[in-house]
Design a protein around this motif. Structure first.
Motif, PDB file in Angstrom:
ATOM      1  N   VAL A  88       0.833  -1.195   0.000  1.00 46.79           N
ATOM      2  CA  VAL A  88       0.000   0.000   0.000  1.00 46.79           C
ATOM      3  C   VAL A  88       0.871   1.250   0.000  1.00 46.79           C
ATOM      4  O   VAL A  88       1.829   1.350   0.776  1.00 46.79           O
ATOM      5  N   ASN A  89       0.538   2.195  -0.886  1.00 46.58           N
ATOM      6  CA  ASN A  89       1.177   3.506  -0.933  1.00 46.58           C
ATOM      7  C   ASN A  89       0.114   4.567  -0.675  1.00 46.58           C
ATOM      8  O   ASN A  89      -1.006   4.463  -1.188  1.00 46.58           O
ATOM      9  N   GLN A  90       0.480   5.583   0.095  1.00 43.83           N
ATOM     10  CA  GLN A  90      -0.473   6.642   0.409  1.00 43.83           C
ATOM     11  C   GLN A  90       0.202   8.007   0.310  1.00 43.83           C
ATOM     12  O   GLN A  90       1.245   8.239   0.923  1.00 43.83           O
ATOM     13  N   LEU A  91      -0.394   8.898  -0.470  1.00 41.60           N
ATOM     14  CA  LEU A  91       0.077  10.276  -0.590  1.00 41.60           C
ATOM     15  C   LEU A  91      -0.935  11.171   0.108  1.00 41.60           C
ATOM     16  O   LEU A  91      -2.112  11.200  -0.274  1.00 41.60           O
ATOM     17  N   GLY A  92      -0.489  11.880   1.151  1.00 41.69           N
ATOM     18  CA  GLY A  92      -1.409  12.662   1.965  1.00 41.69           C
ATOM     19  C   GLY A  92      -1.137  14.152   1.910  1.00 41.69           C
ATOM     20  O   GLY A  92       0.017  14.594   1.869  1.00 41.69           O
ATOM     21  N   PHE A  93      -2.220  14.931   1.907  1.00 42.49           N
ATOM     22  CA  PHE A  93      -2.149  16.393   1.945  1.00 42.49           C
ATOM     23  C   PHE A  93      -2.964  16.853   3.155  1.00 42.49           C
ATOM     24  O   PHE A  93      -4.147  16.521   3.268  1.00 42.49           O
ATOM     25  N   SER A  94      -2.339  17.612   4.037  1.00 44.30           N
ATOM     26  CA  SER A  94      -3.051  18.022   5.247  1.00 44.30           C
ATOM     27  C   SER A  94      -2.752  19.472   5.598  1.00 44.30           C
ATOM     28  O   SER A  94      -1.745  20.048   5.179  1.00 44.30           O
ATOM     29  N   ALA A  95      -3.659  20.041   6.378  1.00 39.68           N
ATOM     30  CA  ALA A  95      -3.501  21.404   6.884  1.00 39.68           C
ATOM     31  C   ALA A  95      -4.043  21.436   8.301  1.00 39.68           C
ATOM     32  O   ALA A  95      -5.008  20.736   8.631  1.00 39.68           O
ATOM     33  N   GLY A  96      -3.396  22.229   9.151  1.00 40.51           N
ATOM     34  CA  GLY A  96      -3.832  22.275  10.533  1.00 40.51           C
ATOM     35  C   GLY A  96      -3.416  23.557  11.216  1.00 40.51           C
ATOM     36  O   GLY A  96      -2.862  24.476  10.596  1.00 40.51           O
ATOM     37  N   TYR A  97      -3.687  23.588  12.508  1.00 36.03           N
ATOM     38  CA  TYR A  97      -3.360  24.763  13.315  1.00 36.03           C
ATOM     39  C   TYR A  97      -2.713  24.301  14.616  1.00 36.03           C
ATOM     40  O   TYR A  97      -3.255  23.427  15.314  1.00 36.03           O
ATOM     41  N   ALA A  98      -1.540  24.862  14.933  1.00 41.13           N
ATOM     42  CA  ALA A  98      -0.826  24.507  16.158  1.00 41.13           C
ATOM     43  C   ALA A  98      -1.215  25.483  17.265  1.00 41.13           C
ATOM     44  O   ALA A  98      -0.779  26.639  17.272  1.00 41.13           O
ATOM     45  N   ALA A  99      -2.066  25.014  18.179  1.00 42.72           N
ATOM     46  CA  ALA A  99      -2.497  25.837  19.313  1.00 42.72           C
ATOM     47  C   ALA A  99      -1.589  25.529  20.501  1.00 42.72           C
ATOM     48  O   ALA A  99      -1.623  24.430  21.059  1.00 42.72           O
ATOM     49  N   SER A 100      -0.761  26.483  20.892  1.00 47.59           N
ATOM     50  CA  SER A 100       0.215  26.260  21.957  1.00 47.59           C
ATOM     51  C   SER A 100      -0.469  26.114  23.315  1.00 47.59           C
ATOM     52  O   SER A 100      -1.284  26.950  23.709  1.00 47.59           O
ATOM     53  N   GLU A 160      -3.949 -14.077 -15.082  1.00 44.99           N
ATOM     54  CA  GLU A 160      -3.646 -13.423 -13.814  1.00 44.99           C
ATOM     55  C   GLU A 160      -2.951 -12.084 -14.043  1.00 44.99           C
ATOM     56  O   GLU A 160      -2.027 -11.976 -14.848  1.00 44.99           O
ATOM     57  N   VAL A 161      -3.417 -11.068 -13.336  1.00 40.67           N
ATOM     58  CA  VAL A 161      -2.793  -9.746 -13.354  1.00 40.67           C
ATOM     59  C   VAL A 161      -2.762  -9.224 -11.922  1.00 40.67           C
ATOM     60  O   VAL A 161      -3.427  -9.765 -11.029  1.00 40.67           O
ATOM     61  N   ASP A 162      -1.984  -8.182 -11.714  1.00 41.48           N
ATOM     62  CA  ASP A 162      -1.964  -7.560 -10.393  1.00 41.48           C
ATOM     63  C   ASP A 162      -3.315  -6.903 -10.107  1.00 41.48           C
ATOM     64  O   ASP A 162      -3.906  -6.260 -10.983  1.00 41.48           O
ATOM     65  N   GLU A 163      -3.797  -7.081  -8.900  1.00 41.21           N
ATOM     66  CA  GLU A 163      -5.018  -6.398  -8.471  1.00 41.21           C
ATOM     67  C   GLU A 163      -4.630  -5.039  -7.895  1.00 41.21           C
ATOM     68  O   GLU A 163      -3.827  -4.961  -6.965  1.00 41.21           O
ATOM     69  N   VAL A 164      -5.182  -3.970  -8.463  1.00 42.84           N
ATOM     70  CA  VAL A 164      -4.851  -2.611  -8.036  1.00 42.84           C
ATOM     71  C   VAL A 164      -6.137  -1.898  -7.626  1.00 42.84           C
ATOM     72  O   VAL A 164      -7.072  -1.783  -8.420  1.00 42.84           O
ATOM     73  N   ILE A 165      -6.175  -1.437  -6.389  1.00 43.36           N
ATOM     74  CA  ILE A 165      -7.329  -0.712  -5.861  1.00 43.36           C
ATOM     75  C   ILE A 165      -6.878   0.694  -5.487  1.00 43.36           C
ATOM     76  O   ILE A 165      -5.915   0.866  -4.730  1.00 43.36           O
ATOM     77  N   LYS A 166      -7.573   1.704  -6.025  1.00 39.69           N
ATOM     78  CA  LYS A 166      -7.260   3.093  -5.712  1.00 39.69           C
ATOM     79  C   LYS A 166      -8.455   3.726  -5.009  1.00 39.69           C
ATOM     80  O   LYS A 166      -9.600   3.498  -5.388  1.00 39.69           O
ATOM     81  N   LYS A 167      -8.173   4.526  -3.996  1.00 42.68           N
ATOM     82  CA  LYS A 167      -9.259   5.157  -3.247  1.00 42.68           C
ATOM     83  C   LYS A 167      -8.782   6.448  -2.604  1.00 42.68           C
ATOM     84  O   LYS A 167      -7.580   6.708  -2.492  1.00 42.68           O
TER      85      LYS A 167
END
Length: 202
Positions: free
Chosen positions: A137-149, A180-187
């Motif tokens: 499994v490979n995952q490319l993530g994009f996130s944004a947040g706020y650091a509240a001290s 037979e082929v590789d099973e590839v699932i994208k989500k």
């Protein structure tokens, strides 16, 4: 930061196992001890994430996660006489996650890109998984947040994250010619969460 720990549980009672024929040929509800001598499950988890600020606002990070689960079943003598054999199974998952995070000046707002690779494997006493192909499994993530001290070293980080996930299993699928082929699932995955971050000064 991350979480680490070991957990184990042992089943001592199990209702609804069906009928049980006694040595006197009476039929009653089966009890746990009629079928099992021992039934235990355990898990071990290491989850560690760290980062280093290389210049103003820019941080390079790395996440490491390892999870191992196991199940051990020992049957009673009556069950073994009926053909049951003791059974054990283990499963492992390893994840590596490099990341780049940027803090926008003193606003506390940050954005992050991370890439995760994880693999799994399983084994049991019956050889069920000897020839198995496990998904990668490979995952490319994009996130944004706020650091509240919360203080000089600790911050609470609410965040939003969207991930593109690709799961590939070798020779687990078929094409139109039934070859037979590789099973590839994208989500896609959308997350809303809160994390606690500790900043170590120097």
């Amino acid at each position: 930061m991350g979480t680490n720990g070991f957990q184990t549980e042992s089943i001592t009672s199990w209702e609804g196992l069906g009928p049980y024929l006694t040595s006197n040929f009476d039929i009653r509800d089966m009890e746990f001890d009629d079928m099992y001598d021992k039934y235990t499950q355990s898990s071990f988890n290491i989850d560690f994430r760290t980062g280093y600020i290389i210049t103003d606002g820019l941080m390079l990070g790395l996440g490491f996660k390892y999870t191992s689960t196991s199940r051990n079943i020992e049957y009673s003598s009556d069950a073994k006489d009926s053909g049951y054999e003791d059974y054990d199974e283990t499963s492992n998952q390893l994840t590596l996650s490099p990341a780049i995070r940027y803090y926008f000046a003193e606003s506390g707002v940050w954005s992050q890109i991370d890439y995760s690779i994880w693999s799994t494997s399983s084994d049991d006493s019956e050889g069920t998984y000897d020839d198995a192909e496990f998904p990668k499994v490979n995952q490319l993530g994009f996130s944004a947040g706020y650091a509240a001290s919360l203080n000089d070293y600790v911050s609470l980080n609410p965040y939003l994250k969207y991930s593109l996930i690709t799961q590939t299993t070798k020779d687990a699928g078929y094409d139109k010619d039934f070859d037979e082929v590789d099973e590839v699932i994208k989500k896609g995955s959308f997350d809303i969460g809160v994390s606690l971050t500790v900043h170590l000064g120097y």
